[in-house]
Design a protein around this motif. Sequence first.
Motif, PDB file in Angstrom:
ATOM      1  N   HIS A   1       0.361   5.704   0.481  1.00 63.04           N
ATOM      2  CA  HIS A   1      -0.380   7.011   0.581  1.00 63.04           C
ATOM      3  C   HIS A   1       0.414   8.034   0.503  1.00 63.04           C
TER       4      HIS A   1
ATOM      5  N   ASP B   1       0.908  -1.246  -0.003  1.00 63.96           N
ATOM      6  CA  ASP B   1       0.074  -0.086  -0.090  1.00 63.96           C
ATOM      7  C   ASP B   1       0.791   1.145  -0.085  1.00 63.96           C
TER       8      ASP B   1
ATOM      9  N   HIS C   1      -3.084  -1.380   6.267  1.00 66.79           N
ATOM     10  CA  HIS C   1      -3.913  -1.520   4.810  1.00 66.79           C
ATOM     11  C   HIS C   1      -3.052  -2.700   4.246  1.00 66.79           C
TER      12      HIS C   1
HETATM   13 ZN   LIG Z   1      -4.095   2.451   2.222  1.00 67.22          ZN
END
Ligand SMILES: [Zn+2]
Length: 162
Positions: free
Chosen positions: A10, A8, A42
Amino acid sequence: MRIGQGFDVHKFAGDGPVKLGGISIDCDQGLLAHSDGDVVLHAICDAFLGAIGKGDIGVWFPDTAEEFAGADSARLLETVWAAVKAEEYELANLDVTVICQKPKINPHRAAMQERIATILAVPKSQVNIKATTTEGLGFTGRSEGIASMAAVLLVASNTASS
Ligand SMILES: [Zn+2]
């Protein structure tokens, strides 16, 4: 046994702190996300979902769904973990890598390990947190965001104790 991996990313936006591995860490920038932006949890969710063959976090918790706006990712992980348990698997081990130039992860590794073990109700020895920078290279090196990878191994509950 079942194996799963998750990844993941961000991007940084706005003010800190950041939420990583279920804990809040001081940082001059925050992470942009529909939920709390916890890339570590995540990636772990995706690793578990991969291991049990149940799609990915975007399918389970759509970022268009109002109910997940600003969501505490610990709650998302609890939901995914319940699905793993429902399939009658136990955790053998979970290994996480956090990839970022900032914030410094090392001072927080033990707290992240403890928090994740608590969410899953497993011994800390089954959870490992690693961190690396990319030595200034790429989007993490330019401090444009944070990435995380996770790998899990599950064992069927009926064989877990043997
Ligand atoms: Zn995420």
